[in-house]
Design an enzyme around this catalytic site. Structure first.
Site, PDB file in Angstrom:
ATOM      1  N   LYS A  13      12.108  96.817  11.374  1.00 52.05           N
ATOM      2  CA  LYS A  13      13.074  97.325  12.344  1.00 52.05           C
ATOM      3  C   LYS A  13      13.609  96.133  13.133  1.00 52.05           C
ATOM      4  O   LYS A  13      12.945  95.593  14.011  1.00 52.05           O
ATOM      5  CB  LYS A  13      12.443  98.330  13.307  1.00 52.05           C
ATOM      6  CG  LYS A  13      13.480  98.915  14.265  1.00 52.05           C
ATOM      7  CD  LYS A  13      12.900  99.292  15.610  1.00 52.05           C
ATOM      8  CE  LYS A  13      14.016  99.668  16.583  1.00 52.05           C
ATOM      9  NZ  LYS A  13      14.902  98.519  16.922  1.00 52.05           N
TER      10      LYS A  13
ATOM     11  N   GLU B 169       3.226  88.834  19.105  1.00 52.01           N
ATOM     12  CA  GLU B 169       3.761  87.565  19.612  1.00 52.01           C
ATOM     13  C   GLU B 169       4.663  87.951  20.770  1.00 52.01           C
ATOM     14  O   GLU B 169       5.776  88.419  20.577  1.00 52.01           O
ATOM     15  CB  GLU B 169       4.501  86.812  18.504  1.00 52.01           C
ATOM     16  CG  GLU B 169       4.701  85.345  18.817  1.00 52.01           C
ATOM     17  CD  GLU B 169       6.056  85.064  19.449  1.00 52.01           C
ATOM     18  OE1 GLU B 169       6.098  84.987  20.712  1.00 52.01           O
ATOM     19  OE2 GLU B 169       7.029  84.934  18.717  1.00 52.01           O
TER      20      GLU B 169
ATOM     21  N   CYS C 117      10.953  82.377  23.367  1.00 49.02           N
ATOM     22  CA  CYS C 117       9.675  82.695  24.014  1.00 49.02           C
ATOM     23  C   CYS C 117       8.850  81.443  24.288  1.00 49.02           C
ATOM     24  O   CYS C 117       7.892  81.492  25.068  1.00 49.02           O
ATOM     25  CB  CYS C 117       8.882  83.678  23.158  1.00 49.02           C
ATOM     26  SG  CYS C 117       8.709  83.177  21.447  1.00 49.02           S
TER      27      CYS C 117
ATOM     28  N   GLU D 129       9.191  85.456  32.983  1.00 47.50           N
ATOM     29  CA  GLU D 129       9.908  84.778  31.907  1.00 47.50           C
ATOM     30  C   GLU D 129      11.405  84.905  32.183  1.00 47.50           C
ATOM     31  O   GLU D 129      11.938  86.006  32.281  1.00 47.50           O
ATOM     32  CB  GLU D 129       9.547  85.423  30.565  1.00 47.50           C
ATOM     33  CG  GLU D 129      10.087  84.671  29.370  1.00 47.50           C
ATOM     34  CD  GLU D 129       9.557  85.226  28.062  1.00 47.50           C
ATOM     35  OE1 GLU D 129       9.515  84.464  27.085  1.00 47.50           O
ATOM     36  OE2 GLU D 129       9.199  86.420  28.006  1.00 47.50           O
TER      37      GLU D 129
END
Length: 488
Positions: free
Chosen positions: A182, A258, A292, A389
């Site tokens: 997906k 992750e 990331c 983040e």
């Protein structure tokens, strides 16, 4: 909108299920937009739980014969896929730039990076070894074999829409699994183009399935609830990852996660400041800050703080934002207007609490998705830019005094994915690299990823490793066989 592709067949707008290109129920579709100008690139089939279930069942059927094939045959077909990805690098890069926003040079780099995982795991397919266990009894022998875990479900993000697929599909297919993917609704075209090339490579129908849709809950819910799926692999945000782990608990699936990062770049007073400034900028602003593992916090020893800021500013003021297909542009838009607004809210909060914008600091006049490359000084650990983040082109630069303080600041986060250190002191390298709680550490280097390294984090940045010789482990089950009756 038409794309100038050398192979127009790579622009697919249907999902790929059991070797067939399929539409959504009642022809339902969703628009894929170019973040640089807001234009519609394509309208893609919008599927849900039912199509996902069909794809899972197809993957299960297909892998029964696939896992029985010699590893070399699987490797040879993966190699063909790798060669086709490489041969179509320009088309794939253009598709990626138009739907994701990153500049063409970065898109070309990602396609090469994506292809490398298929090449690596094609080779690793032939290296799935077992063991002989020396048992205390003389009338039996112990054997350990590795077998494919089963159908794999993969949920992938928009920031690296090709590499995050191949990093999962490569090991899954190499060891004998089928996979259902997906992709993010922002970037389905890259995923579908890869599926088209897999089809051309001759990878058997049903082994690779791509289900696109606007209802992540419907598709993801089927993936996590369906008992046929034995492993879920996800790259994305920590909150979503936590929810997926909870959902997978009911059927006790293997999971690889992750998740988010909050990468520090620690610059000590003995560092090569020119190299540190260039490296920190390359890490921070790669993909306009939407990675990331990009630098999230830059921690600089107080005695060299001003000198570093000056050098870092010199690098950043040379950047040029614009559409990723334009010559001379170094940084493209963020993926959508919401992302730009989120980044701006974090910057506003910092500025309102005493931070100073040395460069940038707002959404650019180019358009609602463009955020100016920004440098913030006079920041502190109470600001959102320290805790969260950022996922945008904003570099907050913090001060520290001692090595111990730097380690404590670096570790003052629930995340633990990537980190970077600049120092010439070999003792400090070891002390800090071992003292900071991160799955990956770059020393005087920020370009740390490749197909041959174990990519992954600790703490709330996830579990499992992708790439490298360790990257097949999560796609295998270990089976022990005790062979008795050997003394007669």
């Amino acid at each position: 909108m038409s794309m100038s592709l050398r192979d127009p067949s790579l622009l697919r707008t249907q999902c790929f299920v059991n070797g067939q290109w399929v539409d959504g129920p009642s022809g339902k579709r969703f628009a894929v937009l170019n973040p640089a100008n807001g234009e519609t690139l394509a309208e893609v089939a919008d599927v849900g739980a039912e199509e996902t279930r069909v794809a899972i069942e197809a993957a299960d059927r297909a892998m029964q014969s696939w896992q029985a094939r010699p590893a070399k045959e699987r490797a040879d077909l993966l190699r063909k896929w790798y060669e086709l990805i490489t041969a179509n690098q320009e088309d794939l890069a253009l598709i990626m730039t138009l739907e994701q926003g990153k500049v063409l040079a970065e898109s070309r780099g990602e396609i090469a990076y994506a292809a490398s995982f298929i090449e690596w795991f094609a080779e690793e397919a032939r290296r799935v070894y077992g063991d002989i266990v020396p048992l205390p009894q003389t009338d039996r022998r112990g054997v350990v074999i590795k077998q494919p875990v089963g159908v794999v479900a993969a949920i992938t993000p928009w920031n690296f829409p090709a590499a995050m697929i191949t990093r999962k599909a490569g090991p899954a297919l190499a060891v004998g699994c089928g996979i259902v993917i997906k992709p993010a609704k922002e970037t389905p075209l890259s995923a579908l183009a890869l599926a088209r090339l897999a089809e051309q490579a001759g990878i058997p129908a049903g082994l690779i399935n791509v289900v696109c849709g606007t209802s992540s809950r419907a598709i993801g819910g089927e993936m996590t609830a369906n008992p046929i799926v034995r492993k879920l692999t996800f790259t994305g945000s920590t909150p979503v990852g936590k929810e997926l782990v909870k959902q997978c608990a009911d059927t006790v699936k293997k999971v690889s996660m992750e998740l988010g990062g909050n990468a520090p770049v620690i610059v000590f007073d003995d560092a090569d400041l020119d190299a540190a400034a260039v490296g920190a900028a390359a890490s921070k602003y790669r993909n306009s800050g939407q990675t990331c593992i990009c630098a999230n916090r830059i921690l600089v020893q107080d005695s060299v703080y001003d000198a570093f800021v000056e050098k870092f500013t010199g690098v950043v003021t040379g950047f040029r934002i614009g559409s990723g297909v334009e010559a001379g542009v170094t940084h493209g838009p963020l993926v959508n207007a919401g992302a730009a607004r989120d980044v701006d809210a974090m910057v506003r909060q910092a500025l309102e609490n005493g931070a100073r914008a040395v460069v940038g600091g707002e959404i650019d006049a180019l358009g609602e998705c463009f955020y100016q490359p920004t440098i913030l000084t006079d920041v502190n650990d109470g600001m959102r830019v320290f805790r969260e983040e950022i996922f945008g082109p904003v570099a907050p630069i913090f001060k520290f005094s001692t090595e111990e303080e730097a380690i404590a600041m670096a570790n003052d986060t629930e995340f633990g994915l990537a980190s970077y250190i600049y120092t010439r002191d070999i003792g400090r390298v070891w002390r800090v690299a071992e003292g900071i709680e991160y799955g990956m550490v770059g020393v005087n280097e920020v370009a740390i990823t490749s197909d041959i390294i174990p990519f992954g984090g600790v703490k709330e940045s996830g579990m499992g490793r992708e790439g490298s010789k360790y990257g097949v482990d999560d796609y295998l089950e270990t089976k022990y066989i005790c062979m008795g009756g050997l003394d007669s």
